[in-house]
Design a protein around this motif. Structure first.
Motif, PDB file in Angstrom:
ATOM      1  N   GLY A  79       0.794  -1.226   0.000  1.00 35.48           N
ATOM      2  CA  GLY A  79       0.000   0.000   0.000  1.00 35.48           C
ATOM      3  C   GLY A  79       0.824   1.273   0.000  1.00 35.48           C
ATOM      4  N   CYS A  80       2.130   1.153  -0.231  1.00 35.00           N
ATOM      5  CA  CYS A  80       3.015   2.315  -0.212  1.00 35.00           C
ATOM      6  C   CYS A  80       3.590   2.567  -1.610  1.00 35.00           C
ATOM      7  CB  CYS A  80       4.141   2.100   0.795  1.00 35.00           C
ATOM      8  SG  CYS A  80       3.547   1.740   2.475  1.00 35.00           S
ATOM      9  N   ILE A  81       4.123   3.750  -1.821  1.00 36.50           N
ATOM     10  CA  ILE A  81       4.589   4.160  -3.141  1.00 36.50           C
ATOM     11  C   ILE A  81       6.078   4.478  -3.085  1.00 36.50           C
ATOM     12  CG2 ILE A  81       4.321   5.844  -5.006  1.00 36.50           C
ATOM     13  CD1 ILE A  81       1.454   6.366  -3.841  1.00 36.50           C
ATOM     14  N   CYS A  82       6.859   3.758  -3.879  1.00 38.12           N
ATOM     15  CA  CYS A  82       8.289   4.033  -3.975  1.00 38.12           C
ATOM     16  C   CYS A  82       8.511   5.211  -4.923  1.00 38.12           C
ATOM     17  CB  CYS A  82       9.036   2.800  -4.474  1.00 38.12           C
ATOM     18  SG  CYS A  82      10.831   3.047  -4.618  1.00 38.12           S
ATOM     19  N   ILE A  83       9.254   6.212  -4.462  1.00 45.95           N
ATOM     20  CA  ILE A  83       9.480   7.403  -5.294  1.00 45.95           C
ATOM     21  C   ILE A  83      10.954   7.531  -5.701  1.00 45.95           C
ATOM     22  CG2 ILE A  83       7.499   8.649  -4.397  1.00 45.95           C
ATOM     23  CD1 ILE A  83       9.491  10.280  -2.657  1.00 45.95           C
ATOM     24  N   GLU A  84      11.674   6.417  -5.692  1.00 49.84           N
ATOM     25  CA  GLU A  84      13.073   6.439  -6.118  1.00 49.84           C
ATOM     26  C   GLU A  84      13.196   6.926  -7.568  1.00 49.84           C
ATOM     27  OE1 GLU A  84      15.830   5.868  -4.510  1.00 49.84           O
ATOM     28  OE2 GLU A  84      15.461   4.460  -2.889  1.00 49.84           O
ATOM     29  N   ASP A  85      14.071   7.884  -7.782  1.00 48.12           N
ATOM     30  CA  ASP A  85      14.412   8.356  -9.127  1.00 48.12           C
ATOM     31  C   ASP A  85      13.202   8.866  -9.907  1.00 48.12           C
ATOM     32  OD1 ASP A  85      17.249   7.545  -8.946  1.00 48.12           O
ATOM     33  OD2 ASP A  85      16.425   5.526  -8.921  1.00 48.12           O
ATOM     34  N   LYS A  86      12.303   9.509  -9.209  1.00 53.27           N
ATOM     35  CA  LYS A  86      11.147  10.088  -9.908  1.00 53.27           C
ATOM     36  C   LYS A  86      10.631  11.299  -9.132  1.00 53.27           C
ATOM     37  CE  LYS A  86       8.915   6.225  -9.476  1.00 53.27           C
ATOM     38  NZ  LYS A  86       7.933   5.120  -9.517  1.00 53.27           N
ATOM     39  N   ILE A  87       9.859  12.107  -9.830  1.00 52.02           N
ATOM     40  CA  ILE A  87       9.167  13.223  -9.192  1.00 52.02           C
ATOM     41  C   ILE A  87       7.706  12.840  -9.061  1.00 52.02           C
ATOM     42  CG2 ILE A  87       8.524  15.652  -9.357  1.00 52.02           C
ATOM     43  CD1 ILE A  87      11.080  16.126 -10.982  1.00 52.02           C
ATOM     44  N   VAL A  99       3.993  13.780  -7.804  1.00 52.76           N
ATOM     45  CA  VAL A  99       3.226  15.002  -7.547  1.00 52.76           C
ATOM     46  C   VAL A  99       1.972  14.658  -6.754  1.00 52.76           C
ATOM     47  CG1 VAL A  99       2.072  16.990  -8.570  1.00 52.76           C
ATOM     48  CG2 VAL A  99       4.087  16.005  -9.697  1.00 52.76           C
ATOM     49  N   TYR A 100       1.798  15.329  -5.619  1.00 55.47           N
ATOM     50  CA  TYR A 100       0.623  15.110  -4.782  1.00 55.47           C
ATOM     51  C   TYR A 100       0.049  16.460  -4.373  1.00 55.47           C
ATOM     52  CZ  TYR A 100      -2.377  13.480  -1.000  1.00 55.47           C
ATOM     53  OH  TYR A 100      -3.457  13.219  -0.193  1.00 55.47           O
ATOM     54  N   LYS A 101      -1.192  16.684  -4.771  1.00 57.49           N
ATOM     55  CA  LYS A 101      -1.882  17.946  -4.489  1.00 57.49           C
ATOM     56  C   LYS A 101      -1.043  19.135  -4.932  1.00 57.49           C
ATOM     57  CE  LYS A 101      -4.856  16.290  -0.741  1.00 57.49           C
ATOM     58  NZ  LYS A 101      -5.318  16.491   0.655  1.00 57.49           N
ATOM     59  N   GLY A 102      -0.393  18.970  -6.085  1.00 59.02           N
ATOM     60  CA  GLY A 102       0.385  20.052  -6.659  1.00 59.02           C
ATOM     61  C   GLY A 102       1.800  20.182  -6.129  1.00 59.02           C
ATOM     62  N   ARG A 112      10.363  18.837 -17.293  1.00 55.96           N
ATOM     63  CA  ARG A 112       8.906  18.709 -17.452  1.00 55.96           C
ATOM     64  C   ARG A 112       8.149  19.262 -16.245  1.00 55.96           C
ATOM     65  NH1 ARG A 112       5.538  13.860 -16.475  1.00 55.96           N
ATOM     66  NH2 ARG A 112       3.555  14.144 -17.528  1.00 55.96           N
ATOM     67  N   ARG A 113       8.664  18.979 -15.051  1.00 57.79           N
ATOM     68  CA  ARG A 113       7.987  19.420 -13.817  1.00 57.79           C
ATOM     69  C   ARG A 113       8.462  20.791 -13.352  1.00 57.79           C
ATOM     70  NH1 ARG A 113       3.448  16.448 -13.457  1.00 57.79           N
ATOM     71  NH2 ARG A 113       3.888  14.196 -13.469  1.00 57.79           N
ATOM     72  N   ARG A 114       9.441  21.334 -14.060  1.00 58.18           N
ATOM     73  CA  ARG A 114      10.004  22.634 -13.694  1.00 58.18           C
ATOM     74  C   ARG A 114      10.546  22.620 -12.265  1.00 58.18           C
ATOM     75  NH1 ARG A 114       5.701  26.939 -16.440  1.00 58.18           N
ATOM     76  NH2 ARG A 114       5.879  26.102 -18.570  1.00 58.18           N
ATOM     77  N   GLY A 115      11.316  21.588 -11.976  1.00 53.30           N
ATOM     78  CA  GLY A 115      11.933  21.466 -10.663  1.00 53.30           C
ATOM     79  C   GLY A 115      11.095  20.652  -9.703  1.00 53.30           C
ATOM     80  N   PHE A 116      11.287  20.896  -8.424  1.00 50.10           N
ATOM     81  CA  PHE A 116      10.570  20.142  -7.391  1.00 50.10           C
ATOM     82  C   PHE A 116      10.468  20.991  -6.135  1.00 50.10           C
ATOM     83  CE2 PHE A 116      15.064  19.240  -7.417  1.00 50.10           C
ATOM     84  CZ  PHE A 116      15.457  19.332  -6.090  1.00 50.10           C
ATOM     85  N   ASP A 117       9.547  20.608  -5.251  1.00 48.04           N
ATOM     86  CA  ASP A 117       9.289  21.356  -4.015  1.00 48.04           C
ATOM     87  C   ASP A 117       9.897  20.696  -2.778  1.00 48.04           C
ATOM     88  OD1 ASP A 117       7.429  23.337  -5.250  1.00 48.04           O
ATOM     89  OD2 ASP A 117       6.254  21.520  -5.628  1.00 48.04           O
ATOM     90  N   ARG A 156       5.509  18.859  -5.752  1.00 50.23           N
ATOM     91  CA  ARG A 156       6.425  18.002  -6.502  1.00 50.23           C
ATOM     92  C   ARG A 156       7.489  17.433  -5.555  1.00 50.23           C
ATOM     93  NH1 ARG A 156       8.233  22.870 -10.086  1.00 50.23           N
ATOM     94  NH2 ARG A 156       8.165  23.672  -7.945  1.00 50.23           N
ATOM     95  N   ILE A 157       7.565  16.105  -5.483  1.00 52.04           N
ATOM     96  CA  ILE A 157       8.428  15.442  -4.502  1.00 52.04           C
ATOM     97  C   ILE A 157       9.419  14.533  -5.234  1.00 52.04           C
ATOM     98  CG2 ILE A 157       8.469  13.981  -2.434  1.00 52.04           C
ATOM     99  CD1 ILE A 157       5.387  14.744  -2.198  1.00 52.04           C
ATOM    100  N   LEU A 158      10.707  14.817  -5.080  1.00 59.49           N
ATOM    101  CA  LEU A 158      11.763  14.059  -5.742  1.00 59.49           C
ATOM    102  C   LEU A 158      12.416  13.102  -4.748  1.00 59.49           C
ATOM    103  CD1 LEU A 158      13.803  13.417  -7.996  1.00 59.49           C
ATOM    104  CD2 LEU A 158      15.065  15.477  -7.320  1.00 59.49           C
ATOM    105  N   GLY A 159      12.523  11.824  -5.117  1.00 61.58           N
ATOM    106  CA  GLY A 159      13.099  10.821  -4.233  1.00 61.58           C
ATOM    107  C   GLY A 159      14.428  10.265  -4.720  1.00 61.58           C
ATOM    108  N   LEU A 160      15.431  10.255  -3.832  1.00 62.55           N
ATOM    109  CA  LEU A 160      16.753   9.698  -4.132  1.00 62.55           C
ATOM    110  C   LEU A 160      17.283   8.988  -2.882  1.00 62.55           C
ATOM    111  CD1 LEU A 160      18.319  12.709  -6.077  1.00 62.55           C
ATOM    112  CD2 LEU A 160      17.947  10.413  -7.033  1.00 62.55           C
ATOM    113  N   GLY A 161      17.019   7.695  -2.776  1.00 61.35           N
ATOM    114  CA  GLY A 161      17.431   6.952  -1.588  1.00 61.35           C
ATOM    115  C   GLY A 161      18.870   6.493  -1.642  1.00 61.35           C
ATOM    116  N   GLY A 162      19.280   5.820  -0.568  1.00 59.72           N
ATOM    117  CA  GLY A 162      20.616   5.238  -0.507  1.00 59.72           C
ATOM    118  C   GLY A 162      21.616   6.098   0.238  1.00 59.72           C
TER     119      GLY A 162
END
Length: 205
Positions: free
Chosen positions: A69-77, A79-82, A119-124, A84-90
């Motif tokens: 029920g969880c979402i892996c955000i590794e190496d991606k942006i 977007v939730y409610k506008g 495309r996302r014009r950066g991240f928040d 922008r969340i970028l994930g880089l684990g490790g």
């Protein structure tokens, strides 16, 4: 948007002594790694808020037991409610193993994100496991941060940078909150609740 950030140590407050009311008002849960996947699955069961995660250097078990029920955000942006969340684990590579990277390897991961960043014009929000270099990191190689994270903060100026890996229980003077240029930096060790819209960041738990 109220965000619960977690990392490194399962919170007894949220797991052993859980009450559903403790998650009321939480809009998003973000894991910065090194947590039992069953813990993430448990939290996802009792909330309608998305549970996002990146991997820590000790998360090899996720390959066999992914958090349901969880979402892996590794190496991606993501977007939730506008937002922008970028994930880089490790972490920094200190021996052979999954979710460990040299500085060059982490730079390569970031380079592959160029299309998403345009495309996302950066991240928040930048979500990582390791801290940035000389920004609340350790001087030993396993806990040293990545220089490329500083580059990302300087170029895209996200509102928040959330990381784990450096335990506040280590005895070092690691900060819960810091700031780098225009970005609020949060060490998510165990648990921390903050409001995305809040310019005066403080823990709500």
């Amino acid at each position: 948007m109220r965000i619960l950030a977690i990392a490194d140590e399962e919170s007894k407050y949220l797991w052993d002594y859980f009450e559903k009311s403790k998650l009321e008002g939480i809009d998003l849960i973000i894991s910065c790694g090194d947590l039992d996947p069953r813990y993430l699955s448990f939290l996802a069961t009792f909330t309608s808020a998305p549970v996002l995660y990146v991997h820590g250097n000790h998360d090899t078990k996720y390959a066999q037991v992914p958090p349901d029920g969880c979402i892996c955000i590794e190496d991606k942006i993501f977007v939730y409610k506008g937002v922008r969340i970028l994930g880089l684990g490790g972490s920094m590579r200190y021996h052979a193993g999954d979710y460990q990277y040299t500085e060059w390897e982490m730079k390569r991961r970031v380079a592959k994100l160029w299309f998403q960043l345009v495309r996302r014009r950066g991240f928040d929000i930048l979500v990582t496991h390791a801290p940035a270099y000389e920004l609340n990191d350790g001087r030993d190689l396993p806990h040293q941060g990545f220089r490329i994270f500083l580059t990302l903060l300087e170029k895209y100026k996200p509102k928040f940078f959330i990381h784990g890996h450096v335990h506040m229980a280590y005895g070092r003077k690691h900060k819960r909150y810091d700031k780098y240029q225009e970005t609020h930096v949060i060490n998510a060790f165990e648990r921390c609740v903050f409001d995305f819209e809040d310019d005066n960041v403080k823990d709500h738990i």
